[in-house]
Design an enzyme around this catalytic site. Sequence first.
Site, PDB file in Angstrom:
ATOM      1  N   THR A   1      11.713  -4.692   1.702  1.00 20.78           N
ATOM      2  CA  THR A   1      11.327  -4.619   0.296  1.00 20.78           C
ATOM      3  C   THR A   1      10.432  -5.804   0.013  1.00 20.78           C
ATOM      4  OG1 THR A   1      13.405  -5.671  -0.164  1.00 20.78           O
ATOM      5  CG2 THR A   1      13.255  -3.351  -0.697  1.00 20.78           C
ATOM      6  N   GLY A   2       9.402  -5.572  -0.763  1.00 17.90           N
ATOM      7  CA  GLY A   2       8.450  -6.645  -1.051  1.00 17.90           C
ATOM      8  C   GLY A   2       8.617  -7.124  -2.472  1.00 17.90           C
ATOM      9  N   GLY A   3       7.567  -7.759  -3.000  1.00 18.35           N
ATOM     10  CA  GLY A   3       7.583  -8.249  -4.365  1.00 18.35           C
ATOM     11  C   GLY A   3       7.863  -7.076  -5.290  1.00 18.35           C
TER      12      GLY A   3
ATOM     13  N   VAL B   1       9.294  -0.658   1.612  1.00 23.17           N
ATOM     14  CA  VAL B   1       8.482  -0.158   2.706  1.00 23.17           C
ATOM     15  C   VAL B   1       9.365   0.695   3.609  1.00 23.17           C
ATOM     16  CG1 VAL B   1       6.958  -0.785   4.588  1.00 23.17           C
ATOM     17  CG2 VAL B   1       7.053  -2.203   2.552  1.00 23.17           C
TER      18      VAL B   1
ATOM     19  N   LYS C   1       4.485   2.440   1.578  1.00 23.58           N
ATOM     20  CA  LYS C   1       4.926   1.506   0.542  1.00 23.58           C
ATOM     21  C   LYS C   1       5.128   2.323  -0.722  1.00 23.58           C
ATOM     22  CE  LYS C   1       2.370  -2.053  -1.134  1.00 23.58           C
ATOM     23  NZ  LYS C   1       1.704  -3.341  -0.944  1.00 23.58           N
TER      24      LYS C   1
ATOM     25  N   ASP D   1      -4.032 -13.619  -1.931  1.00 27.23           N
ATOM     26  CA  ASP D   1      -2.604 -13.763  -1.634  1.00 27.23           C
ATOM     27  C   ASP D   1      -2.376 -13.785  -0.133  1.00 27.23           C
ATOM     28  OD1 ASP D   1       0.083 -14.038  -1.959  1.00 27.23           O
ATOM     29  OD2 ASP D   1       0.460 -11.981  -2.623  1.00 27.23           O
TER      30      ASP D   1
END
Length: 870
Positions: free
Chosen positions: A583-585, A589, A603, A703
């Site tokens: 898991t991202g911000g 995924v 995603k 980023d």
Amino acid sequence: MVSFKYCAVVAIVWIATNIILNVAPILSKSSSSTEEVEALLRTGWWGTTSIPVYNSTSHCEWDGISCNKFGNVIGIDLSPYYLVGELEKLNMSSFPNLLSLDLSYCGLNGNIPHEIGRLSKLNYLRLSYNELTGMLPLSMTNLTQLLVLDISHNSISGSIPTEIGNRMWKLTSLRLSENNLTGRLPPSIGKITQLSILNISSNHITGEIPTSLGLLANLTLLDISHNYISGSIPSSLGLLANLIFLDISHNSINGSIPTEIGRMWKLTSLRLSYNYLTGRLPPCICKITQLFHLDISSNHINGSIPSEIGSLLELNYLDISSNHINGSFPSEIGSLLELNHLDISSNHINGSIPLEIGSLLKLNHLDISSNHISGSIPSEIGSLLKLNHLDISSNHISRSIPSEIGRLLKLIYLNLSHNFISGPVITIPLDYFEYLDVSHNHLSGTIPISFNSTYNWQSIDLSYNDLEGEIPQGFQVRSNSFQELRGNKGLCGSVKGFPPCRKRDRFVHLGTILLVIIIISLAFFILGPVFFYCKKVGKNTKFEERAIKKGNLFSVWNYDGRIVYEDIIKATDNFDIRHCIGTGGYGSVYKAQLPSGEVVALKKLHRLEAEEPAFDRSFKNEVQMLTEIRHRNIVKLYGFCLHNRCMFLIYEYMERGSLFCALRYDDEAMELNWIRRVNTIKGIAHALSYMHHDCNPPIVHRDISSSNILLDSESEAFVSDFGTARRLYPNSSNQTVLAGTFGYIAPELAYTMEVNEKCDVYSFGVVALETLMGRHPGELLLSLASASIQNIMLNDVLDARLPAPERGMISRDVVLAATLTFSCLHSEPKCRPTMLRISQEFLACKYSLTKPLQKISLGQLMNQDICLIK
Ligand SMILES: *[C@@H]1O[C@H](CO)[C@@H](O)[C@H](O)[C@H]1NC(C)=O
Ligand SMILES: *[C@@H]1O[C@H](CO)[C@@H](O)[C@H](O)[C@H]1NC(C)=O
Ligand SMILES: *[C@@H]1O[C@H](CO)[C@@H](O)[C@H](O)[C@H]1NC(C)=O
Ligand SMILES: *[C@@H]1O[C@H](CO)[C@@H](O)[C@H](O)[C@H]1NC(C)=O
Ligand SMILES: *[C@@H]1O[C@H](CO)[C@@H](O)[C@H](O)[C@H]1NC(C)=O
Ligand SMILES: *[C@@H]1O[C@H](CO)[C@@H](O)[C@H](O)[C@H]1NC(C)=O
Ligand SMILES: *[C@@H]1O[C@H](CO)[C@@H](O)[C@H](O)[C@H]1NC(C)=O
Ligand SMILES: *[C@@H]1O[C@H](CO)[C@@H](O)[C@H](O)[C@H]1NC(C)=O
Ligand SMILES: *[C@@H]1O[C@H](CO)[C@@H](O)[C@H](O)[C@H]1NC(C)=O
Ligand SMILES: *[C@@H]1O[C@H](CO)[C@@H](O)[C@H](O)[C@H]1NC(C)=O
Ligand SMILES: *[C@@H]1O[C@H](CO)[C@@H](O)[C@H](O)[C@H]1NC(C)=O
């Protein structure tokens, strides 16, 4: 007075004790000890800049010296030190007890002194990687106890003394490669029966291969390549049943390949290239089933490829190019499932490309050019997903290019020139090659508009085909467009050498468009409801429409949108947690295996997140960026679904996950060795250079962090997560809100809020340093400006989980990467180099280390920019 007397007594006792403890043992030992000390001091190597730290009390404690219990020197190992000066400075007569002498990589010059023959007990002698000249002294053959002799990488001339085989019969390893040795290989070498390694490559050796080499039953490695050896391969070599590595390439060897070679059943590497070998490729070679690397290129081999070749199941590298081989391209090659490199170019092979080629899933390099191969390019070629070099040029290939070639997303070199290929050029995903040559064929139709100068083209050639219509804009900015397009009679446009497009063409064009519009309108009236229904089920956004209109998305997106949607729901069991890999911000995924076998990463935004405008914007931004750019170090977007019911992006799946995780876990970090780490840094640099300097307007990522760098199965780096990426339009505002990941954001963003490329350069510097250190540089970043950092040694900063970089190329690359990294971390954005500069330095910087990596401090790195200065 009393206290003075007391002190004097104490002093005398102390001196006496010291004499007893230090001098007395020396005196009690043989006088050779003092002679040794004198001989060592006379070299001037210890206590100077060469070997600064040494202990004056006992020479046995000096750096690089080891002694026996009687205080006699038995070992000298100065390979870690750069000494410069003559080898003769070391008086060999003074060390009668020496067992081991290693002076490799010491920068020594001059001759090998005659006195070396006095080291009668010597077992181990390494003088490699120096600048020694002169001849091998005959006295050296007195070293009858020697097991290992390595004098490679010097400039020694003269011949190899015959006595070597009569006297040094204990040798197990003999390396004389990369010198200037002449004369023949003495047959007496056959008497050194313990010999396991014999490397005399890259000299000027003449004469024949002595038959006696067949007596070296324990030989595992024989390398006599890059010499002037003539005559034929003696069949006695077949007796070398323990041989693992045989290299006789780059000589003048004639005659045929003896069938006895098939008896060397342990061989993994057989290199016979660049000789004058004749006769056929003996089928017996196929009995060496462990063979991994087979290179017979550039000889005069005739006959056909034996069908037995299919039994070499371990084969990874096969090169039989530039011979006189005829017959057909055997379908048995399809059994060589491990094959990575296949080159059969420049022969007389006929027949067609076997369909079985499609099973070589690991193939990376395929060259079948300059033969008489006919038929069509089989669509099976589309299974070779790892292919990055494909050359089919100069054959008799006909029919059209299969659209499956569009699946080869790793392909950067494609040469189909000089064939009889027809049909449209549009089936090739033209935009991401670095080298594309389809010249001298019968390709027809127009050049797709997506042909555009913003891509990575190094070289493109569409000349001598039957292409027609308007030359796309992209060619107008290229300097050699005429060369690239000439010989196509139907092309027109504003490229010099071509006629301007006539108005009539436009009218015809307009007419066609009108006709199409009318047909579509009619169709819509008739089929309207069906259309509407499909669109609702499928993906329905203006992005998709735009992407389809742009045309080039089709080359990325191989599937019908609706099918993919259903496949993905099925493959992830409707986004079940079991398929979630992170898991991202925002969003999660997932890993999904499509029915075609292909694995992709997805995603997905969660329902609540999808309603958040900021996330929605970032998702759309990513789609927009990734559909417009293509680079081998930027993650590939295969497709997307942007609909309030399903919000997901489909990417190329990266087996090794993020750089952050790869550095975090010890076992993965160990696999990421120095070569791979430097490659990771280079990959990121090339991707950013492409975004900043090859895209117009430039794209800043904003980023860059170790979590946003992904690694594929070969640890190649890919920049991902373009949610906050931005284009820099020339006349628009450069102000922005702060974006990025804490710990990677350039310091000036705290007060300026201006976006420009230099923020990415800083973040790149942090990620690169993190890659070298194995962890986030944290405090080191804060102390960059302070003086204390100057004295920290580079070696103490490098990831301690890996062994220190070896000498040579690797340590040079690490030092170059570190130097470039620190230049990116400058607090003043103006002083940071551009990514273009960094990328070019990585490609072009040739320099040599003036001192070993272990001796370099961070202060030196920051002040002596290796190439940046030039
Ligand atoms: C140098 O000698 C001293 C004793 O005189 C000893 O304590 C020290 O460990 C030695 N240093 C090295 C590098 O051998
Ligand atoms: C080398 O050592 C030998 C024996 O110790 C001595 O006789 C000779 O003079 C030395 N040679 C040189 C050049 O110092
Ligand atoms: C090596 O040998 C070639 C001729 O055999 C000679 O021209 C060359 O100068 C030699 N190089 C060195 C470093 O001795
Ligand atoms: C070859 O090596 C083996 C060990 O690998 C050893 O036992 C044998 O004696 C060696 N043979 C010869 C001829 O040196
Ligand atoms: C032989 O020596 C050369 C030059 O040092 C080296 O490049 C080569 O790899 C060596 N051969 C083998 C099989 O190790
Ligand atoms: C190989 O070359 C030598 C000369 O180097 C010549 O005498 C011999 O006849 C040749 N052998 C073959 C089989 O061509
Ligand atoms: C292959 O070459 C050898 C020697 O060059 C010759 O004798 C033989 O006839 C050739 N074979 C074929 C099939 O051309
Ligand atoms: C290969 O070439 C030789 C001589 O040119 C010829 O005799 C033979 O038939 C050819 N073989 C095949 C399979 O084409
Ligand atoms: C290949 O060439 C040989 C003669 O060299 C011929 O007999 C054979 O029919 C050819 N094969 C094909 C498929 O063209
Ligand atoms: C490149 O292509 C894009 C869209 O495909 C277009 O917007 C852009 O203007 C083109 N650039 C050039 C230099 O032709
Ligand atoms: C940002 O824009 C301002 C005004 O448009 C300009 O003066 C400034 O140089 C720009 N900064 C950068 C880094 O491009």
